[in-house]
Design an enzyme around this catalytic site. Structure first.
Site, short mmCIF file in Angstrom:
data_model
loop_
_atom_site.label_atom_id
_atom_site.label_comp_id
_atom_site.label_asym_id
_atom_site.label_seq_id
_atom_site.Cartn_x
_atom_site.Cartn_y
_atom_site.Cartn_z
N ARG A 187 0.83 -0.82 -0.25
CA ARG A 187 -0.04 0.02 0.09
C ARG A 187 0.34 1.15 0.06
NH1 ARG A 187 -2.75 2.10 4.90
NH2 ARG A 187 -4.04 4.07 4.42
N HIS A 234 0.34 4.14 -2.81
CA HIS A 234 0.01 5.24 -2.65
C HIS A 234 1.45 6.93 -3.16
CE1 HIS A 234 -3.48 4.71 -0.41
NE2 HIS A 234 -3.74 3.90 -1.65
N HIS A 287 -6.03 -7.08 -3.62
CA HIS A 287 -6.55 -7.24 -2.33
C HIS A 287 -6.84 -8.04 -1.64
CE1 HIS A 287 -8.44 -2.38 -2.33
NE2 HIS A 287 -7.59 -2.70 -1.93
N TRP A 316 -9.78 -8.79 3.53
CA TRP A 316 -11.03 -9.25 1.94
C TRP A 316 -11.22 -10.45 1.85
CZ3 TRP A 316 -7.60 -4.37 2.36
CH2 TRP A 316 -8.17 -3.37 1.66
N ASP A 323 -14.22 -2.93 -4.77
CA ASP A 323 -14.33 -4.17 -5.78
C ASP A 323 -14.89 -5.14 -5.91
OD1 ASP A 323 -11.80 -4.19 -3.59
OD2 ASP A 323 -13.25 -4.57 -1.45
C1 HEM Z 1 -9.12 0.34 -6.67
C2 HEM Z 1 -9.60 1.40 -5.82
C3 HEM Z 1 -8.73 1.01 -4.44
C4 HEM Z 1 -8.78 1.47 -3.38
C5 HEM Z 1 -10.91 2.45 -3.31
C6 HEM Z 1 -8.83 0.99 -1.78
C7 HEM Z 1 -8.81 0.92 -0.95
C8 HEM Z 1 -8.26 0.79 -0.07
C9 HEM Z 1 -8.83 0.73 1.40
C10 HEM Z 1 -10.42 1.44 2.01
C11 HEM Z 1 -7.59 0.54 2.47
C12 HEM Z 1 -7.83 -0.08 3.63
C13 HEM Z 1 -6.35 0.96 4.28
C14 HEM Z 1 -6.37 0.20 5.79
O1 HEM Z 1 -7.45 0.68 6.89
O2 HEM Z 1 -5.49 0.22 6.49
C15 HEM Z 1 -6.94 -0.25 1.03
C16 HEM Z 1 -5.74 -1.73 1.78
C17 HEM Z 1 -5.37 -1.57 0.68
N1 HEM Z 1 -4.53 -1.66 -0.88
FE1 HEM Z 1 -6.14 -1.18 -1.30
N2 HEM Z 1 -7.30 0.47 -2.54
C18 HEM Z 1 -7.65 -0.08 -3.99
C19 HEM Z 1 -6.29 -0.62 -4.98
C20 HEM Z 1 -5.52 -1.11 -4.79
C21 HEM Z 1 -4.17 -1.06 -5.11
C22 HEM Z 1 -3.86 -0.37 -6.66
C23 HEM Z 1 -3.24 -1.97 -4.42
C24 HEM Z 1 -2.27 -2.15 -4.67
C25 HEM Z 1 -2.11 -2.77 -6.33
C26 HEM Z 1 -3.80 -1.55 -2.97
C27 HEM Z 1 -3.80 -2.49 -2.31
C28 HEM Z 1 -4.26 -1.96 -0.75
C29 HEM Z 1 -3.84 -3.46 -0.08
C30 HEM Z 1 -2.24 -4.32 -0.36
C31 HEM Z 1 -3.62 -3.37 1.58
C32 HEM Z 1 -3.93 -3.53 2.48
C33 HEM Z 1 -2.95 -2.71 3.54
C34 HEM Z 1 -3.35 -3.15 5.02
O3 HEM Z 1 -3.09 -3.95 5.30
O4 HEM Z 1 -2.44 -2.32 5.59
N3 HEM Z 1 -5.02 -1.43 -2.84
N4 HEM Z 1 -6.89 0.26 0.26
#
Ligand code: HEM
Length: 270
Positions: free
Chosen positions: A30, A34, A164, A180, A225
């Site tokens: 993440r 970002h 995710h 997820w 999602d």
């Molecule tokens: C498509 C639109 C996306 C949305 C709306 C989104 C939204 C989110 C949100 C709300 C979280 C939770 C953050 C937290 O509360 O710790 C998250 C976590 C995460 N996202 Fe996304 N995301 C998106 C796309 C992506 C992309 C493109 C990637 C990487 C290729 C990604 C990788 C991750 C990962 C690995 C986590 C887990 C982080 C953790 O466990 O601490 N996401 N995302």
């Protein structure tokens, strides 16, 4: 942490050890996403992977969308950042850390290129995440509004969302709550398999965020999602659920492109 002199091999070994001992692969992915994902063309311009988030006086470090990254992710990376200072730049380190994490968790081996230009202050970051980073409570049109100006298509949006398959939502960061998938430290195509198979019911978290939960397994999906179950995205969800190799191939292509948005003259080696 080992104390040999800095070398690429030692750096990768230290990153592997960090991911394995702290189970922090998802947040490192993440962080890289970002850092790079603020890039945009069109109405909004600029943004690139430049580790601007490490300056905590303002800018990207203060974005609500980045909650947890400057504190938790950078805190975890800190010993490695210090040890390899001058050997690798910050943004390159974040990109490499994510790629090591993906591989350690069972995902594809992704090549990292080097030479990203680090921000010199928080002012080198972008002004706002709005329109640059996606919101989890929005649908398929929003995904296109965010990802098309970065040069991604519908297939890329689905492949990238497959990240995710690892990690979790945290109430104190995004306000969403829960993982997820049932194995959130395994990088595979389960996200797509489960999305097609499980039933999800709407709920509101204690922080007031709307999400969807499968009550049998306590896994969740966000609106962004579940939007992938509709056209034009669904064909790719079905493809990746049936064929993990196809997911890994398409993920790798889109992810390398993401990690290099707005960069030029990158090198194959450090
Ligand atoms: C498509 C639109 C996306 C949305 C709306 C989104 C939204 C989110 C949100 C709300 C979280 C939770 C953050 C937290 O509360 O710790 C998250 C976590 C995460 N996202 Fe996304 N995301 C998106 C796309 C992506 C992309 C493109 C990637 C990487 C290729 C990604 C990788 C991750 C990962 C690995 C986590 C887990 C982080 C953790 O466990 O601490 N996401 N995302």
């Amino acid at each position: 942490m080992s104390y040999e002199k800095p070398s690429y091999e030692n750096l990768v070994a230290d990153l592997k050890k960090l991911v394995e001992t702290k189970n922090c692969g998802p947040i490192l992915i993440r962080l890289s996403w970002h850092d790079a994902g603020v890039y945009s063309t069109g109405k909004l311009t600029g943004g690139c992977p430049n580790a601007a988030m490490r300056f905590t006086d303002g800018g990207e470090a203060k974005f609500a969308a980045n909650a947890g990254l400057p504190t938790v992710a950078l805190g975890l990376l800190n010993p490695i950042t210090d040890k390899y200072e001058g050997f690798i730049g910050h943004a390159d380190l974040w990109a490499l850390a994510a790629n090591v994490a993906i591989e350690v968790m069972g995902g594809p081996k992704i090549p990292t290129r080097f030479g990203r230009q680090d921000a010199k202050s928080s002012a080198d970051g972008v002004d706002s995440f709005v329109g640059r980073l996606p919101d989890g409570d929005k649908g398929g049109d929003h995904l296109q509004q965010i990802f098309y100006p970065k040069g991604f298509d519908d297939k890329d949006i689905v492949a990238l969302s497959g990240a995710h398959t690892v990690g979790s939502n945290h109430l104190d960061r995004s306000g969403f709550d829960g993982p997820w998938t049932e194995e959130p430290l395994k990088f595979d195509n389960t996200y797509f398999v489960e999305m097609l198979k499980k039933e999800y019911k709407p709920e509101t978290t204690s922080k007031g965020a709307s999400q969807f939960r499968n009550s049998d397994t306590n896994t969740v999906m966000l609106a962004s999602d579940l939007a992938l179950l509709e056209p034009p995205y669904r064909q790719y969800v079905e493809k990746y659920a049936a064929d993990q190799d196809a997911f890994f191939t398409d993920y790798t292509a889109a992810w390398v492109k993401l990690q290099e948005l707005g960069c030029s003259g990158l090198r194959d080696t450090l």
